[in-house]
Write an enzyme that holds these catalytic residues in place. Structure first.
Site, PDB file in Angstrom:
ATOM      1  N   GLU A  95      -0.566  -2.206   5.127  1.00  0.00           N
ATOM      2  CA  GLU A  95       0.382  -2.164   6.247  1.00  0.00           C
ATOM      3  C   GLU A  95       0.248  -0.853   7.002  1.00  0.00           C
ATOM      4  O   GLU A  95       0.443  -0.795   8.220  1.00  0.00           O
ATOM      5  CB  GLU A  95       1.818  -2.341   5.739  1.00  0.00           C
ATOM      6  CG  GLU A  95       2.852  -2.557   6.833  1.00  0.00           C
ATOM      7  CD  GLU A  95       3.316  -1.281   7.525  1.00  0.00           C
ATOM      8  OE1 GLU A  95       3.632  -1.329   8.727  1.00  0.00           O
ATOM      9  OE2 GLU A  95       3.351  -0.222   6.857  1.00  0.00           O
ATOM     10  N   ASP A 111       0.793  -1.224   0.000  1.00  0.00           N
ATOM     11  CA  ASP A 111       0.000   0.000   0.000  1.00  0.00           C
ATOM     12  C   ASP A 111       0.826   1.274   0.000  1.00  0.00           C
ATOM     13  O   ASP A 111       1.966   1.309   0.462  1.00  0.00           O
ATOM     14  CB  ASP A 111      -0.971   0.013   1.181  1.00  0.00           C
ATOM     15  CG  ASP A 111      -0.283  -0.188   2.522  1.00  0.00           C
ATOM     16  OD1 ASP A 111       0.671  -0.981   2.596  1.00  0.00           O
ATOM     17  OD2 ASP A 111      -0.699   0.450   3.519  1.00  0.00           O
TER      18      ASP A 111
END
Length: 440
Positions: free
Chosen positions: A173, A107
Site C-alpha cells: 500500500e 506492508d
C-alpha cells in the site's frame, strides 16, 4: 459499472429509512459483539507477532503465510501470490446474497522504531540498496490482525451469513519498490474484484491520534490523491574555493525548493480544496569543499481534485526547468515518479446507507464526520471500480492528547491494543447490514 452503481443507488434510496430501523434491530449485532470479544486476545497476539516481524512492500512473505494458514484453518478458500504477495480468501455464506469485499494492507515502512515495547521491531533489511530498519509505522499490522479476526467471526456465523465475503489482504500500500508494480492497482489489474464480482467494498485505517472507541468518516472525497516526484538538477562541478567556475546545483536546488512552496499559496484555490507540495529528500555532494555535478530531490504532491493535480504537475516542471535554465543548469523532472494514488472517494449513497452500521458499532456519539485529509490511500483504486466506504478507527489511548501521540510514519507511532475489537465488530456489522440492504 454504471449499471451496477445506479442499481445500488436506487436500492439504497428506496430502503434507507427501513434499513435504519433494521440496523437498530439487527439480530446479529449481539452475537457479533460476543464473538469478537472471544477472539480479542487472539487478534492482539496476531498484531504483536506481525509488528515484531514487519516486511516491506512486495516482500510480505511471512505475513502472507500467516494469513493463508489462518484462513485455511477456517475452511475459507484462498488464493495466494495475488499482486505479488497478496492473499485473497472467499467465504460463501449458506444464504444467497451479495459479494462484499473487505480489505487490509500488509506492508511496513523503512523506519527505525523507538517505542519501548516488548514486541517492538528490531528488523533490518535492504531498501533502495541500503540497509534500513523496518517498522509497522502506519498500523497495517493492526489492519491484518483485525481482518483475520473478522474472517474467524464470519466463518463461525456461516449459517447466518448472506452472500459471499472476499477478504483482500493487500501488499505494498505504501508503494512498490522502484521498477516493480504493486498495491491495490496491481490487484485490481489481476482481477481481485472479479470472479466473483464484488458489489461493494469496505476498508478501515487505524489512527494514532483518534481516541479508542471512535470511528471517523466522510462521504465523497475523504483522502487526498498522492504522487511522488523526483527532480535531478545537473550543473558543473568545481572546487569549493572557486565557485565562479561552477554551475552550482545545490544553490539551484535551494531556489527550486523555495519556489515550489509558492504553488500552493499562489496557484491553488484554497477556498475549494487543500493541496500539499513537500520535498522530503535532497541528496548531493560528499565534501564541504567540492561543488558537485548534480543534486537529486524527491517529494510528494497531495490534492483533492484531478484538476489541482494537473495544475501542480505542470507548475513543478515549469518552476524546476526554468529556474535551472536561468542559472545555466538543467533539471529533469519525473512526476509522478513511482506512485500515483487517486482521491479516496467514499460513495455518498453507500456511506449514508451504512452510517447506521458505524453508529451501531461504536455508538452515535463516537462516530465523527471529519473534514477531508491530505493523507492518501490506495484503497482509492478499488473505490474507482465499485462503490466503496473507507473509515478511520481510533487507536489512541483514552485521555491522551492527540498532539503528544506518535504520528503515522514516525518512529514513535503506536496504537492501543484495545482498539482492535471495535474494528472487528464494525466490519462484521457492515457485512450483515449491507446484505440485508441489498436484498430489499
Amino acid at each position: 459499472m454504471k449499471t451496477r452503481q445506479t442499481t445500488l443507488i436506487f436500492i439504497a434510496l428506496l430502503n434507507l429509512f427501513s434499513f435504519q430501523l433494521l440496523a437498530q434491530k439487527s439480530n446479529y449485532s449481539e452475537l457479533i459483539a460476543n464473538n469478537a470479544a472471544k477472539i480479542e486476545l487472539k487478534v492482539i497476539a496476531w498484531r504483536h507477532d506481525i509488528h515484531q516481524n514487519p516486511e516491506l512492500g512486495n516482500r510480505e512473505f511471512r505475513t502472507a503465510e500467516l494469513i493463508a494458514k489462518h484462513l485455511q484453518s477456517l475452511g475459507i478458500d484462498i488464493k495466494t501470490k495475488v499482486g505479488v504477495t497478496g492473499v485473497v480468501g472467499i467465504l460463501k455464506g449458506d444464504k444467497p446474497g451479495p459479494v462484499i469485499a473487505l480489505r487490509a494492507d500488509m506492508d511496513a515502512l523503512p523506519v527505525e522504531e523507538t517505542n519501548d515495547l516488548p514486541f517492538a521491531s528490531k528488523v533490518k533489511t535492504m531498501y533502495n540498496g541500503k540497509e534500513t530498519s523496518v517498522m509497522h509505522a502506519c498500523g497495517h499490522d493492526a489492519h491484518v490482525a483485525i481482518l483475520m479476526g473478522v474472517a474467524e467471526v464470519l466463518a463461525s456465523m456461516k449459517k447466518e451469513l448472506k452472500g459471499t465475503i472476499k477478504f483482500i489482504f493487500q501488499p505494498a500500500e505504501e508503494g512498490a519498490p522502484k521498477g516493480e508494480e504493486g498495491g491495490a492497482d496491481l490487484m485490481v489489474k489481476e482481477g481481485v474484484l472479479e470472479n466473483p464480482k464484488v458489489e461493494a467494498i469496505f476498508g478501515l485505517h487505524i489512527n494514532s491520534q483518534l481516541e479508542v472507541g471512535s470511528l471517523s468518516y466522510r462521504p465523497a472525497g475523504f483522502m487526498a490523491g498522492a504522487s511522488d516526484f523526483k527532480i535531478t538538477v545537473k550543473g558543473k562541478p568545481s572546487h569549493g574555493a572557486y565557485p565562479w567556475l561552477s554551475v552550482d546545483p545545490i544553490l539551484v536546488s535551494a531556489q527550486i525548493i523555495t519556489s515550489l512552496q509558492q504553488i500552493v499559496s499562489r496557484n491553488v484555490n484554497l477556498t475549494e480544496n487543500a493541496a500539499v507540495v513537500t520535498i522530503g529528500s535532497i541528496n548531493g555532494g560528499n565534501r564541504s569543499n567540492i561543488i558537485p555535478n548534480q543534486v537529486e530531490m524527491m517529494g510528494t504532491v497531495r490534492t483533492l481534485s484531478n484538476e489541482d493535480e494537473s495544475l501542480i504537475y505542470s507548475r513543478i516542471k515549469q518552476i524546476a526547468e526554468k529556474t535551472a535554465e536561468a542559472a545555466g543548469a538543467t533539471a529533469v523532472v519525473e512526476v509522478p515518479y513511482t506512485i500515483r494514488y487517486p482521491v479516496t472517494f467514499n460513495n455518498p449513497v453507500l456511506t449514508k446507507a451504512m452510517l447506521p452500521s458505524l453508529q451501531k458499532s461504536a455508538g452515535v456519539e463516537n462516530v465523527l464526520l471529519i473534514p477531508a485529509v491530505t493523507g492518501s490511500e490506495d484503497f482509492s483504486f478499488y473505490a474507482q471500480k465499485v462503490p466503496g466506504l473507507f473509515f478511520r478507527l481510533g487507536g489512541m489511548p483514552k485521555g491522551k492528547d492527540p498532539k503528544t501521540a506518535g504520528p503515522h510514519h514516525t518512529p514513535q507511532f503506536m496504537v492501543d491494543d484495545t482498539a482492535f475489537k471495535l474494528g472487528v465488530i464494525t466490519f462484521c456489522n457492515l457485512v450483515f447490514d449491507y446484505a440485508e440492504l441489498s436484498k430489499k
